[in-house]
Design a protein around this motif. Structure first.
Motif, PDB file in Angstrom:
ATOM      1  N   ILE A   1       0.768  -1.211   0.146  1.00  0.00           N
ATOM      2  CA  ILE A   1       0.038   0.034  -0.102  1.00  0.00           C
ATOM      3  C   ILE A   1       0.945   1.261   0.032  1.00  0.00           C
ATOM      4  O   ILE A   1       1.956   1.241   0.618  1.00  0.00           O
ATOM      5  N   GLY A   2       0.471   2.261  -0.812  1.00  0.00           N
ATOM      6  CA  GLY A   2       1.163   3.645  -0.793  1.00  0.00           C
ATOM      7  C   GLY A   2       2.285   3.638  -1.953  1.00  0.00           C
ATOM      8  O   GLY A   2       3.044   4.536  -2.024  1.00  0.00           O
ATOM      9  N   LEU A   3       2.751   2.288  -2.547  1.00  0.00           N
ATOM     10  CA  LEU A   3       3.931   2.369  -3.372  1.00  0.00           C
ATOM     11  C   LEU A   3       3.209   2.874  -4.870  1.00  0.00           C
ATOM     12  O   LEU A   3       1.935   2.774  -4.953  1.00  0.00           O
ATOM     13  N   LYS A   4       4.267   3.385  -5.462  1.00  0.00           N
ATOM     14  CA  LYS A   4       3.971   3.959  -6.691  1.00  0.00           C
ATOM     15  C   LYS A   4       4.899   3.309  -7.798  1.00  0.00           C
ATOM     16  O   LYS A   4       5.700   2.564  -7.556  1.00  0.00           O
ATOM     17  N   GLN A   5       4.303   3.522  -9.178  1.00  0.00           N
ATOM     18  CA  GLN A   5       5.152   3.043 -10.305  1.00  0.00           C
ATOM     19  C   GLN A   5       6.600   3.450  -9.993  1.00  0.00           C
ATOM     20  O   GLN A   5       7.278   4.193  -9.481  1.00  0.00           O
ATOM     21  N   ASP A   6       7.249   2.154 -10.496  1.00  0.00           N
ATOM     22  CA  ASP A   6       9.100   2.294 -10.432  1.00  0.00           C
ATOM     23  C   ASP A   6       9.595   1.905  -8.846  1.00  0.00           C
ATOM     24  O   ASP A   6      10.779   1.988  -8.630  1.00  0.00           O
ATOM     25  N   ASP A   7       8.580   1.933  -7.762  1.00  0.00           N
ATOM     26  CA  ASP A   7       9.064   1.855  -6.574  1.00  0.00           C
ATOM     27  C   ASP A   7       9.628   0.289  -6.386  1.00  0.00           C
ATOM     28  O   ASP A   7       8.570  -0.811  -6.669  1.00  0.00           O
ATOM     29  N   PRO A   8      10.852   0.153  -5.713  1.00  0.00           N
ATOM     30  CA  PRO A   8      11.082  -1.260  -5.358  1.00  0.00           C
ATOM     31  C   PRO A   8      10.444  -1.723  -4.208  1.00  0.00           C
ATOM     32  O   PRO A   8      10.167  -0.910  -3.233  1.00  0.00           O
ATOM     33  N   PHE A   9      10.501  -3.020  -3.939  1.00  0.00           N
ATOM     34  CA  PHE A   9       9.848  -3.486  -2.582  1.00  0.00           C
ATOM     35  C   PHE A   9      10.500  -4.946  -2.345  1.00  0.00           C
ATOM     36  O   PHE A   9      11.015  -5.653  -3.308  1.00  0.00           O
ATOM     37  N   THR A  10      10.784  -5.060  -0.735  1.00  0.00           N
ATOM     38  CA  THR A  10      11.260  -6.465  -0.593  1.00  0.00           C
ATOM     39  C   THR A  10      10.002  -6.631   0.715  1.00  0.00           C
ATOM     40  O   THR A  10       9.612  -5.771   1.263  1.00  0.00           O
ATOM     41  N   ILE A  11       9.420  -7.950   0.573  1.00  0.00           N
ATOM     42  CA  ILE A  11       8.507  -8.220   1.594  1.00  0.00           C
ATOM     43  C   ILE A  11       8.885  -9.658   2.066  1.00  0.00           C
ATOM     44  O   ILE A  11       8.964 -10.694   1.465  1.00  0.00           O
ATOM     45  N   LYS A  12       8.694  -9.808   3.197  1.00  0.00           N
ATOM     46  CA  LYS A  12       9.070 -11.015   4.105  1.00  0.00           C
ATOM     47  C   LYS A  12       7.865 -11.525   4.565  1.00  0.00           C
ATOM     48  O   LYS A  12       7.044 -10.788   5.539  1.00  0.00           O
ATOM     49  N   ILE A  13       7.333 -12.704   4.476  1.00  0.00           N
ATOM     50  CA  ILE A  13       6.157 -13.290   5.095  1.00  0.00           C
ATOM     51  C   ILE A  13       6.437 -14.557   5.529  1.00  0.00           C
ATOM     52  O   ILE A  13       6.802 -15.422   4.944  1.00  0.00           O
ATOM     53  N   ALA A  14       6.057 -14.669   6.912  1.00  0.00           N
ATOM     54  CA  ALA A  14       6.185 -15.807   7.780  1.00  0.00           C
ATOM     55  C   ALA A  14       5.277 -16.868   7.202  1.00  0.00           C
ATOM     56  O   ALA A  14       3.956 -16.543   6.660  1.00  0.00           O
ATOM     57  N   SER A  15       5.663 -18.180   7.393  1.00  0.00           N
ATOM     58  CA  SER A  15       4.689 -19.310   6.972  1.00  0.00           C
ATOM     59  C   SER A  15       3.046 -19.110   7.532  1.00  0.00           C
ATOM     60  O   SER A  15       2.297 -19.337   6.919  1.00  0.00           O
ATOM     61  N   THR A  16       3.148 -18.604   8.753  1.00  0.00           N
ATOM     62  CA  THR A  16       1.668 -18.249   9.231  1.00  0.00           C
ATOM     63  C   THR A  16       0.947 -17.437   8.629  1.00  0.00           C
ATOM     64  O   THR A  16      -0.167 -17.523   8.881  1.00  0.00           O
ATOM     65  N   ASP A  17       1.603 -16.365   8.047  1.00  0.00           N
ATOM     66  CA  ASP A  17       0.850 -15.306   7.185  1.00  0.00           C
ATOM     67  C   ASP A  17       0.712 -15.621   5.704  1.00  0.00           C
ATOM     68  O   ASP A  17       0.296 -14.862   5.010  1.00  0.00           O
ATOM     69  N   ALA A  18       1.438 -16.842   5.473  1.00  0.00           N
ATOM     70  CA  ALA A  18       1.588 -17.076   3.785  1.00  0.00           C
ATOM     71  C   ALA A  18       0.566 -18.357   3.740  1.00  0.00           C
ATOM     72  O   ALA A  18      -0.732 -18.175   4.041  1.00  0.00           O
ATOM     73  N   TYR A  19       0.880 -19.552   3.774  1.00  0.00           N
ATOM     74  CA  TYR A  19       0.209 -20.755   3.553  1.00  0.00           C
ATOM     75  C   TYR A  19       0.037 -21.570   4.599  1.00  0.00           C
ATOM     76  O   TYR A  19      -0.344 -22.731   4.725  1.00  0.00           O
ATOM     77  N   GLY A  20       0.490 -21.012   5.843  1.00  0.00           N
ATOM     78  CA  GLY A  20       0.449 -21.802   7.080  1.00  0.00           C
ATOM     79  C   GLY A  20       1.380 -23.250   7.111  1.00  0.00           C
ATOM     80  O   GLY A  20       2.219 -23.402   6.410  1.00  0.00           O
ATOM     81  N   ALA A  21       1.209 -23.997   8.271  1.00  0.00           N
ATOM     82  CA  ALA A  21       2.275 -25.196   8.733  1.00  0.00           C
ATOM     83  C   ALA A  21       1.537 -26.342   7.553  1.00  0.00           C
ATOM     84  O   ALA A  21       0.536 -26.307   7.225  1.00  0.00           O
ATOM     85  N   VAL A  22       2.417 -27.243   7.455  1.00  0.00           N
ATOM     86  CA  VAL A  22       2.266 -28.433   6.735  1.00  0.00           C
ATOM     87  C   VAL A  22       1.096 -29.095   7.689  1.00  0.00           C
ATOM     88  O   VAL A  22       1.336 -29.220   8.909  1.00  0.00           O
ATOM     89  N   ASN A  23      -0.046 -29.605   7.005  1.00  0.00           N
ATOM     90  CA  ASN A  23      -1.181 -30.175   7.677  1.00  0.00           C
ATOM     91  C   ASN A  23      -1.055 -31.786   7.278  1.00  0.00           C
ATOM     92  O   ASN A  23      -1.302 -31.964   6.247  1.00  0.00           O
TER      93      ASN A  23
END
Length: 198
Positions: free
Chosen positions: A53-75
Protein backbone atom coordinates in the motif's frame (compact mmCIF):
# COMPACT_ATOMS: atom_id res chain seq x y z
CA UNK A 1 1.38 9.49 -9.90
CA UNK A 2 -1.09 6.97 -8.48
CA UNK A 3 -0.33 5.07 -5.28
CA UNK A 4 -1.31 1.46 -4.66
CA UNK A 5 -4.62 1.39 -2.81
CA UNK A 6 -8.07 -0.14 -2.87
CA UNK A 7 -9.40 -1.08 -6.31
CA UNK A 8 -6.31 0.03 -8.19
CA UNK A 9 -4.97 -2.29 -10.89
CA UNK A 10 -1.41 -3.14 -9.90
CA UNK A 11 1.30 -4.64 -12.08
CA UNK A 12 4.46 -6.05 -10.44
CA UNK A 13 7.63 -7.91 -11.23
CA UNK A 14 9.34 -9.92 -8.49
CA UNK A 15 11.44 -12.88 -7.50
CA UNK A 16 9.98 -15.11 -4.80
CA UNK A 17 12.45 -17.06 -2.70
CA UNK A 18 12.15 -19.35 0.30
CA UNK A 19 13.24 -17.75 3.62
CA UNK A 20 15.41 -14.83 2.42
CA UNK A 21 17.20 -13.19 -0.53
CA UNK A 22 19.63 -16.12 -0.74
CA UNK A 23 16.87 -18.77 -0.62
CA UNK A 24 15.69 -21.08 -3.35
CA UNK A 25 13.96 -19.21 -6.20
CA UNK A 26 10.44 -20.64 -6.51
CA UNK A 27 8.65 -18.09 -8.68
CA UNK A 28 9.25 -15.08 -10.88
CA UNK A 29 6.97 -12.44 -12.29
CA UNK A 30 8.94 -10.90 -15.17
CA UNK A 31 8.57 -7.83 -17.36
CA UNK A 32 7.21 -10.14 -20.08
CA UNK A 33 4.84 -11.90 -17.64
CA UNK A 34 4.17 -9.56 -14.71
CA UNK A 35 1.68 -10.18 -11.94
CA UNK A 36 -1.40 -7.98 -12.44
CA UNK A 37 -4.18 -7.87 -9.88
CA UNK A 38 -6.93 -5.72 -8.43
CA UNK A 39 -5.73 -4.43 -5.07
CA UNK A 40 -8.25 -5.01 -2.28
CA UNK A 41 -10.20 -7.75 -4.06
CA UNK A 42 -9.08 -10.48 -1.66
CA UNK A 43 -7.06 -12.29 -4.30
CA UNK A 44 -3.67 -11.87 -2.66
CA UNK A 45 -2.20 -12.83 0.71
CA UNK A 46 -3.29 -10.05 3.11
CA UNK A 47 0.28 -9.52 4.37
CA UNK A 48 1.53 -9.20 0.77
CA UNK A 49 -1.07 -6.53 0.00
CA UNK A 50 -0.54 -4.60 3.23
CA UNK A 51 3.17 -4.24 2.45
CA UNK A 52 2.44 -2.75 -0.99
CA UNK A 53 0.00 0.00 0.00
CA UNK A 54 1.17 3.49 -0.91
CA UNK A 55 3.85 2.36 -3.39
CA UNK A 56 3.99 3.99 -6.84
CA UNK A 57 5.22 3.04 -10.31
CA UNK A 58 8.95 2.17 -10.34
CA UNK A 59 9.12 1.78 -6.53
CA UNK A 60 11.16 -1.26 -5.46
CA UNK A 61 9.95 -3.51 -2.64
CA UNK A 62 11.05 -6.39 -0.45
CA UNK A 63 8.48 -8.33 1.55
CA UNK A 64 9.13 -11.09 4.08
CA UNK A 65 6.10 -13.20 5.00
CA UNK A 66 6.25 -15.80 7.76
CA UNK A 67 4.64 -19.15 6.93
CA UNK A 68 1.86 -18.40 9.43
CA UNK A 69 0.87 -15.36 7.32
CA UNK A 70 1.39 -17.19 4.02
CA UNK A 71 0.15 -20.76 3.48
CA UNK A 72 0.37 -21.98 7.07
CA UNK A 73 2.06 -25.01 8.53
CA UNK A 74 2.17 -28.37 6.81
CA UNK A 75 -1.03 -30.22 7.78
CA UNK A 76 -0.42 -33.95 8.17
CA UNK A 77 -4.15 -34.56 7.80
CA UNK A 78 -3.91 -33.21 4.24
CA UNK A 79 -1.85 -36.27 3.29
CA UNK A 80 -4.41 -38.94 2.44
CA UNK A 81 -4.67 -42.39 0.92
CA UNK A 82 -7.41 -42.73 -1.68
CA UNK A 83 -8.69 -45.97 -3.20
CA UNK A 84 -7.21 -46.45 -6.65
CA UNK A 85 -10.68 -46.90 -8.16
CA UNK A 86 -11.41 -43.20 -7.46
CA UNK A 87 -9.07 -42.44 -10.38
CA UNK A 88 -10.72 -44.72 -12.94
CA UNK A 89 -12.09 -42.99 -16.02
CA UNK A 90 -14.27 -45.25 -18.15
CA UNK A 91 -12.81 -48.18 -16.25
CA UNK A 92 -9.22 -47.20 -17.04
CA UNK A 93 -6.46 -45.97 -14.73
CA UNK A 94 -4.30 -43.23 -16.32
CA UNK A 95 -0.81 -44.18 -15.12
CA UNK A 96 0.71 -41.24 -17.04
CA UNK A 97 -1.36 -38.71 -15.10
CA UNK A 98 -1.48 -40.47 -11.73
CA UNK A 99 2.22 -40.99 -11.09
CA UNK A 100 4.57 -39.99 -8.29
CA UNK A 101 5.53 -36.31 -8.51
CA UNK A 102 2.53 -35.19 -10.58
CA UNK A 103 0.07 -32.61 -9.31
CA UNK A 104 -3.48 -33.68 -10.08
CA UNK A 105 -6.57 -31.45 -9.98
CA UNK A 106 -9.28 -32.96 -7.79
CA UNK A 107 -12.63 -31.98 -6.33
CA UNK A 108 -13.76 -32.53 -2.75
CA UNK A 109 -17.15 -33.99 -1.88
CA UNK A 110 -18.48 -30.45 -1.35
CA UNK A 111 -17.29 -29.24 -4.77
CA UNK A 112 -14.12 -27.43 -3.67
CA UNK A 113 -11.28 -27.61 -6.21
CA UNK A 114 -8.05 -29.00 -4.80
CA UNK A 115 -4.69 -29.98 -6.19
CA UNK A 116 -2.97 -33.07 -4.88
CA UNK A 117 0.65 -34.09 -5.23
CA UNK A 118 0.95 -37.82 -5.90
CA UNK A 119 3.32 -39.32 -3.30
CA UNK A 120 2.79 -43.05 -3.86
CA UNK A 121 0.85 -45.40 -6.14
CA UNK A 122 0.37 -49.11 -5.45
CA UNK A 123 -2.16 -51.81 -6.37
CA UNK A 124 -4.75 -50.57 -3.87
CA UNK A 125 -4.24 -46.89 -3.09
CA UNK A 126 -2.93 -43.54 -4.30
CA UNK A 127 -1.30 -41.49 -1.54
CA UNK A 128 -1.70 -37.74 -2.10
CA UNK A 129 -0.63 -34.53 -0.39
CA UNK A 130 -3.20 -31.71 -0.55
CA UNK A 131 -1.04 -29.16 1.31
CA UNK A 132 -0.24 -25.98 -0.60
CA UNK A 133 3.19 -26.41 -2.23
CA UNK A 134 4.53 -23.56 -0.06
CA UNK A 135 2.96 -24.69 3.23
CA UNK A 136 5.44 -24.40 6.08
CA UNK A 137 7.70 -22.00 4.15
CA UNK A 138 8.63 -18.40 4.94
CA UNK A 139 8.45 -16.30 1.77
CA UNK A 140 10.71 -13.48 0.58
CA UNK A 141 9.64 -11.25 -2.32
CA UNK A 142 11.98 -8.74 -4.01
CA UNK A 143 10.50 -6.75 -6.86
CA UNK A 144 9.35 -3.53 -8.44
CA UNK A 145 6.03 -1.82 -9.15
CA UNK A 146 5.62 -1.66 -12.93
CA UNK A 147 2.30 0.18 -13.08
CA UNK A 148 -0.58 1.45 -10.95
CA UNK A 149 -3.80 2.57 -12.62
CA UNK A 150 -7.45 3.11 -11.88
CA UNK A 151 -9.53 -0.01 -12.44
CA UNK A 152 -12.59 0.42 -14.63
CA UNK A 153 -16.00 -0.27 -13.13
CA UNK A 154 -16.25 -3.25 -15.48
CA UNK A 155 -12.92 -4.70 -14.28
CA UNK A 156 -13.91 -4.30 -10.64
CA UNK A 157 -17.31 -5.94 -11.23
CA UNK A 158 -15.83 -8.82 -13.25
CA UNK A 159 -13.01 -9.57 -10.80
CA UNK A 160 -15.17 -9.27 -7.68
CA UNK A 161 -17.67 -11.68 -9.23
CA UNK A 162 -14.90 -14.21 -9.78
CA UNK A 163 -14.57 -13.58 -13.48
CA UNK A 164 -10.83 -13.15 -13.71
CA UNK A 165 -7.93 -10.85 -13.10
CA UNK A 166 -4.40 -11.42 -12.03
CA UNK A 167 -3.84 -13.64 -9.10
CA UNK A 168 -0.87 -15.16 -7.47
CA UNK A 169 -0.21 -18.16 -5.40
CA UNK A 170 2.97 -20.08 -5.37
CA UNK A 171 4.60 -21.28 -8.48
CA UNK A 172 7.84 -22.15 -10.05
CA UNK A 173 7.04 -20.12 -13.12
CA UNK A 174 4.04 -17.95 -12.54
CA UNK A 175 1.46 -18.21 -9.84
CA UNK A 176 -2.20 -17.45 -8.50
CA UNK A 177 -5.40 -17.93 -6.46
CA UNK A 178 -8.96 -18.67 -7.25
CA UNK A 179 -9.44 -21.54 -4.88
CA UNK A 180 -7.64 -24.08 -7.02
CA UNK A 181 -3.94 -23.50 -7.49
CA UNK A 182 -2.15 -25.18 -10.35
CA UNK A 183 -5.24 -25.10 -12.52
CA UNK A 184 -3.83 -22.90 -15.25
CA UNK A 185 -5.02 -19.70 -13.60
CA UNK A 186 -3.19 -20.18 -10.39
CA UNK A 187 -0.48 -21.67 -8.29
CA UNK A 188 2.74 -23.41 -8.92
CA UNK A 189 2.16 -24.44 -12.47
CA UNK A 190 0.92 -21.30 -14.19
CA UNK A 191 1.57 -17.68 -14.87
CA UNK A 192 0.08 -15.33 -12.31
CA UNK A 193 1.91 -14.56 -9.09
CA UNK A 194 2.45 -15.78 -5.58
CA UNK A 195 0.96 -13.24 -3.28
CA UNK A 196 -2.47 -14.77 -3.11
CA UNK A 197 -4.43 -16.83 -0.68
CA UNK A 198 -5.07 -20.24 -2.21
Amino acid sequence: MLEIGKYKMVKLTYDLRIDNEQGELVEQATTEQPLEFLYGAGMMLPKFESELIGLKQDDPFTIKIASTDAYGAVNNEAVVELPKNVFLVNGEFDAELIKVGNTVPMMSSNGQRLNGLVLEVNDEIVKMDFNHPLAGEDLFFAGKVVDVREASDEEVAQILSGGGGGCGCGSSDGGCNDGGCNDGSCGTESGGGCGCGC
